[in-house]
Scaffold this active site. Structure first.
Site, PDB file in Angstrom:
ATOM      1  NE  ARG A 135      -3.483  -2.067   2.656  1.00  0.00           N
ATOM      2  CZ  ARG A 135      -3.643  -2.745   3.889  1.00  0.00           C
ATOM      3  NH1 ARG A 135      -3.210  -2.124   4.766  1.00  0.00           N
ATOM      4  NH2 ARG A 135      -4.145  -3.828   3.840  1.00  0.00           N
ATOM      5  CB  SER A 170      -9.280  -2.692   1.335  1.00  0.00           C
ATOM      6  OG  SER A 170     -10.214  -3.462   2.153  1.00  0.00           O
ATOM      7  CD  GLU A 173     -10.349  -6.808   0.567  1.00  0.00           C
ATOM      8  OE1 GLU A 173     -10.881  -7.822  -0.214  1.00  0.00           O
ATOM      9  OE2 GLU A 173      -9.597  -6.067  -0.133  1.00  0.00           O
ATOM     10  CD  GLU A 174      -3.581  -5.967   6.701  1.00  0.00           C
ATOM     11  OE1 GLU A 174      -3.789  -4.906   6.244  1.00  0.00           O
ATOM     12  OE2 GLU A 174      -2.545  -6.515   7.259  1.00  0.00           O
ATOM     13  N   GLY A 175      -8.433  -6.662   8.337  1.00  0.00           N
ATOM     14  CA  GLY A 175      -8.990  -6.501   9.500  1.00  0.00           C
ATOM     15  C   GLY A 175     -10.171  -7.537   9.640  1.00  0.00           C
TER      16      GLY A 175
END
Ligand SMILES: Nc1ccn([C@@H]2O[C@H](COP(=O)(O)OP(=O)(O)OP(=O)(O)O)[C@@H](O)[C@H]2O)c(=O)n1
Ligand SMILES: [Ca+2]
Length: 500
Positions: A135, A170, A173-175
């Site tokens: 990112r 994003s 999404e990761e979380g």
């Protein structure tokens, strides 16, 4: 009379036995021949497999998952069967040598070929997800980030597996997928039990995700992820803080202390006697700190440790902005966060750091934790090196900072109190599988968590439905995740993470 009868009956009986034995012999012969022929054919495999590569900011890891082949109706458990850590740094460090990023994956790909039975190779899905390192590179230099993805995709396309794309996840999404992983492994989803929140700390970003009864997305829509899993709806609060992974957080703290461009810096977060020359251009070579680079500075500065936990906390606290909040409540940097709810699992760098510091017992009084850190930070650097000859020097030098940062992030940043801190469990694995976003990511992309409970009428599609936004779980339409065509979306804009 009875004797005669016995004699009469014995004779046909004997014949029957003879025919029977002969029959058995023929069957045995046929069976033997069949086994001989079949021996050259592979036995049917008991398991199916899936592979996810986690391209983190500090390193890349490969995870192999397996599930029973006959239970394709979503009832078979998915477990991690193997993992592999790629040598060297994360793929975002290959900006000036993209080919190197592809080549770096070679050893782990070989390991995966050996771990997955070859008859399954072609049908085994392979995904690569990149997080905060990419990112940041994408913000800093989008064409370099494209080149890295091209090299990585070329390497993975040439594997025997069914490569399904490489992309940047994003922050949401990761979380959210970290939360799915933890609750899936804990078996909390099938029963509709109370879920566990997820705390992930990486090198470049950090995530907090939990279900909150008080949060429906109205106040801050981009913090809401809604799921329907096994017939239950969840409103998940999630936020990813870019630049608040522990490596970037350290940069931010050092940047605040070197704003005037000094030639030497006494830093309380390093052990007394620790001394190192730091390069200004290297320290400021990150979008997290680039804007605060001093106008005029020497080439480098001398970093000297003073090992003072209390001053370190003060210095660390300065990287958080508590001054503004346009919501009913905030964590820091003006980010909305509802009241904490329930228990939490904290993994990745939370585990690495707190395990090293022997501080994984969160039921210990806060004062005890602080006292231990105080004593740890004050230990002379020479003693540290003597006591831990096999620990990587970079890790060893930074545990005082990292421990202090974790405590500050949890208590001052996320507002865990002496009471709620006990609700955090520091975890690395659950039932043999690593805690992290990769398993949840694969379960979603392979449709392995049904929206409805297996015995319920098939009203909804089988896919794990992930909605994002303020529409609530009942809102129809495909989730944003379903629009993703990984090949095309290898470089998603990091629109979700906010730079502070
Ligand atoms: N035994 C270890 C292993 C890793 N680390 C540190 O832990 C952080 C990395 O955690 P990780 O979860 O692997 O981060 P990434 O996934 O690489 O980063 P991100 O999620 O931000 O992309 C790094 O600061 C690394 O130096 C550590 O202190 N001790
Ligand atoms: Ca990570």
């Amino acid at each position: 009379m009875s004797e005669q009868r016995e004699m009469k009956e014995a004779s046909p009986g004997y014949r029957t036995v003879t025919i029977f034995v002969a029959g058995i012999a023929v069957i045995a012969l046929v069976a033997l021949v069949t086994v001989g022929v079949l021996q050259n054919k592979p036995l049917p495999q008991k398991y199916k497999y899936g592979i996810v590569m986690d391209a983190g900011s500090s390193h890349t890891a490969l995870y192999i998952y397996q599930w029973p082949a006959e239970k394709d109706n979503n009832t078979g458990r998915v477990t991690q069967t193997d993992s592999c850590r790629v040598d060297g740094p994360g793929i975002s460090s290959y900006a000036s040598n993209p080919r190197g990023a592809g080549e770096s994956l070679g050893d782990c790909m070989l390991k995966a070929r050996q771990a997955v039975p070859s008859s399954r190779h072609g049908e085994t899905p392979l995904y690569l997800g990149a997080t905060a390192g990419m990112r940041l590179l994408n913000i800093e230099n989008a064409s370099a980030s494209d080149a890295v993805f091209q090299a990585v995709e070329a390497a993975l396309h040439s594997s025997p597996f069914s490569f399904r794309g490489a992309r940047i996840l994003s922050g949401q999404e990761e979380g959210a997928f970290g939360w799915v992983t933890v609750n899936y492994l804990d078996d909390r989803l099938t029963q509709g039990q109370e879920t566990t929140g997820a705390l992930d700390l990486g090198g470049a970003s950090t995530q907090i995700s939990f279900v909150s009864a008080r949060f429906d997305g109205t106040e801050s829509p981009h913090n809401l992820m809604t799921f329907r899993l096994y017939g239950n709806d969840y409103n998940l609060y999630t936020h990813s803080y870019l630049c608040y992974g522990k490596d970037q957080a350290l940069r931010k703290m050092l940047a605040l202390q070197t704003a005037s461009g000094p030639t030497s810096l006494s830093d309380p977060c390093f052990h007394p006697g620790y001394i190192r020359t730091r390069d200004y251009s290297e320290l400021y070579a990150s979008p997290c700190v680039a804007r605060s680079k001093p106008q005029a500075s020497p080439r480098n500065f001398t970093l000297k440790g003073t090992g003072d936990f209390d001053s370190c906390r003060t210095a660390v606290k300065k990287i958080f902005d508590f001054s503004k909040c346009n919501f009913s409540r905030c964590s820091f940097n003006g980010v909305f966060q509802p009241e904490l709810q329930g228990s939490f699992g904290a993994f990745s760098a939370y585990y690495f750091v707190l395990d090293f510091l022997n501080l994984t017992d969160t039921s210990a009084p806060m004062e005890t934790i602080k006292d231990k850190l105080r004593e740890y930070c004050a230990t002379p650097w020479a003693d540290m090196q003597r006591q831990h000859p096999s620990t990587k020097v970079k890790y060893l030098a930074e545990y005082c900072f990292s421990g202090t940062y974790i405590l500050t992030l949890l208590t001052e940043g996320y507002n865990f109190t002496a009471d709620t801190f006990k609700e955090i469990t520091i975890i690395r694995k659950i039932k043999g599988s690593d805690a992290g976003w990769t398993l949840g990511y694969m379960l979603n992309l392979t449709n392995m968590i049904p929206a409805e409970a297996p015995d319920a009428p098939p009203a909804a599609p089988r896919r794990l439905r992930v909605h994002h936004g303020a529409h609530g779980p009942a809102a129809g339409g495909p989730s944003p995740l379903h629009h993703l065509h990984p090949q095309q979306d290898s470089v998603l804009q990091p629109a979700q993470d906010r730079m502070s």
